[in-house]
Scaffold this active site. Structure first.
Site, PDB file in Angstrom:
ATOM      1  N   ASP A 162      -3.483   4.451  -1.753  1.00 54.40           N
ATOM      2  CA  ASP A 162      -4.409   4.892  -0.696  1.00 54.40           C
ATOM      3  C   ASP A 162      -4.293   6.407  -0.509  1.00 54.40           C
ATOM      4  OD1 ASP A 162      -5.993   5.059   1.605  1.00 54.40           O
ATOM      5  OD2 ASP A 162      -4.400   4.338   2.929  1.00 54.40           O
ATOM      6  N   ARG A 185       2.300  -0.642  10.874  1.00 55.73           N
ATOM      7  CA  ARG A 185       3.342  -0.672  11.910  1.00 55.73           C
ATOM      8  C   ARG A 185       3.567  -2.033  12.578  1.00 55.73           C
ATOM      9  NH1 ARG A 185       0.688   4.613  14.354  1.00 55.73           N
ATOM     10  NH2 ARG A 185      -1.073   3.542  13.338  1.00 55.73           N
ATOM     11  N   LYS A 187      -7.201   8.449  -0.723  1.00 55.87           N
ATOM     12  CA  LYS A 187      -8.479   8.890  -0.144  1.00 55.87           C
ATOM     13  C   LYS A 187      -8.953  10.222  -0.739  1.00 55.87           C
ATOM     14  CE  LYS A 187      -7.379   6.818   4.365  1.00 55.87           C
ATOM     15  NZ  LYS A 187      -5.937   6.560   4.266  1.00 55.87           N
ATOM     16  N   THR A 212     -10.583   4.310  10.890  1.00 57.37           N
ATOM     17  CA  THR A 212     -10.483   3.397  12.046  1.00 57.37           C
ATOM     18  C   THR A 212      -9.839   4.069  13.255  1.00 57.37           C
ATOM     19  OG1 THR A 212      -8.566   2.528  10.861  1.00 57.37           O
ATOM     20  CG2 THR A 212     -10.536   1.174  10.869  1.00 57.37           C
ATOM     21  N   ASP A 265     -12.863  15.773  -3.102  1.00 59.08           N
ATOM     22  CA  ASP A 265     -12.766  17.111  -3.695  1.00 59.08           C
ATOM     23  C   ASP A 265     -14.008  17.305  -4.556  1.00 59.08           C
ATOM     24  OD1 ASP A 265     -11.729  19.554  -4.824  1.00 59.08           O
ATOM     25  OD2 ASP A 265      -9.710  18.805  -4.396  1.00 59.08           O
ATOM     26  N   LYS A 280       0.841  -1.201   0.000  1.00 57.94           N
ATOM     27  CA  LYS A 280       0.000   0.000   0.000  1.00 57.94           C
ATOM     28  C   LYS A 280       0.878   1.254   0.000  1.00 57.94           C
ATOM     29  CE  LYS A 280      -2.358   1.782   3.712  1.00 57.94           C
ATOM     30  NZ  LYS A 280      -2.254   3.249   3.683  1.00 57.94           N
TER      31      LYS A 280
END
Ligand code: C5P
Length: 258
Positions: free
Chosen positions: A66, A226, A68, A132, A71, A39
């Site tokens: 990714d 992570r 997102k 999340t 607009d 990603k």
């Protein structure tokens, strides 16, 4: 439901660090194993641009871009076209941009894919429902409504707009599948392995779930950053952490009959 796949979030400042990480994980992609994606998010893309996607694809990975998008519809249309042309296999917009924006994004994805010759799999277009990292309490965007309720509403709207699926918490995946159908893709970040020794320092994720629970809930893609990329060296580092998560996913998928 297809077998779940693992998406490793390459949240790094430089292409060199990201590609080193991808290289360290490349031996884990094997036939019969859950798929392994990379990603590219805001941090890496703003630093390196589309060249990093090309490198990852050259290494044989599928890539989730990714960014997102949120607009005005015309700008999102252009951004989606550029993302598809950069080689992204999956990309996303914010569902909060509304039905118009989502419909235009879906059409732009189709256009750009056709212009590329329509070869191979059409890039998946997903909508982010509720991040999340957000909880219900005191959240100005949720305005007192439970995150799961808002996520479900946004998922239904995204399906109506012609999107392939949503980014949601594992905690919402089962209800999204129930409401939108088994083929509607659920990609779930906020995956955490319950080992206190492996806690992510300064963790900002709130609506979290284990890999097993996310798979059991029907998630198609698990995004993990992570817990893999910052896995301690004395425990085998990123490759060992990723292997452990892939094994957990494979076991959970087998017991769910996937
Ligand atoms: O390090 P961690 O496992 O928390 O990484 C999760 C990744 O998923 C990050 O790159 C983050 O930007 C992304 N993400 C998320 N929640 C969403 C959408 C994307 O955490 N709703």
């Amino acid at each position: 439901m297809p077998r779940p796949e693992l998406v490793v979030a390459l949240d790094f400042q430089t292409g060199a660090e990201a590609l080193d990480m991808a290289r360290a994980l490349s031996s884990l992609a094997a036939p019969g194993q859950p798929g392994l994606w990379m990603k590219v998010g805001l941090e890496l893309f703003v630093a390196e641009g589309p060249s990093v996607l090309r490198e990852l694809k050259r290494m044989g990975f599928k890539v989730f871009l990714d960014l997102k998008f949120l607009d005005i519809p015309n700008t999102v249309r252009g951004a989606v076209r550029s993302a598809v042309k950069s080689g992204a296999d999956m990309l996303n917009i914010h569902a909060a941009g509304g039905l118009d924006m989502a419909g235009i994004a879906a059409a732009a994805r189709d256009e750009a894919f056709a212009e590329l010759g329509g070869v191979g799999a059409r890039p998946l277009l997903l909508a982010v429902t509720v991040l999340t990292s957000m909880q219900d309490v005191d959240n100005p965007i949720l305005r007192g409504r439970p995150a799961s309720e808002v996520a479900l509403e946004l998922a239904r709207q995204s399906r109506e707009a012609g999107l392939d699926g949503v980014v949601c918490s594992g905690q919402e995946a089962a209800r999204v599948k129930q409401a939108c159908g088994p083929d509607f893709v659920c990609l779930t970040p906020g995956i955490r392995v319950p080992d206190p020794d492996d806690a992510v320092p300064g963790d900002d994720q709130r609506r979290v779930m284990t890999p097993e629970a996310a798979v059991a809930a029907g998630a198609d893609f698990l995004v993990v950053g992570r817990p893999i990329t910052r896995a301690p060296r004395d425990k085998g580092g990123p490759a060992a952490a990723a292997r452990g998560i892939l094994e957990r996913m494979a076991r959970a998928a087998a017991s769910a009959g996937r």
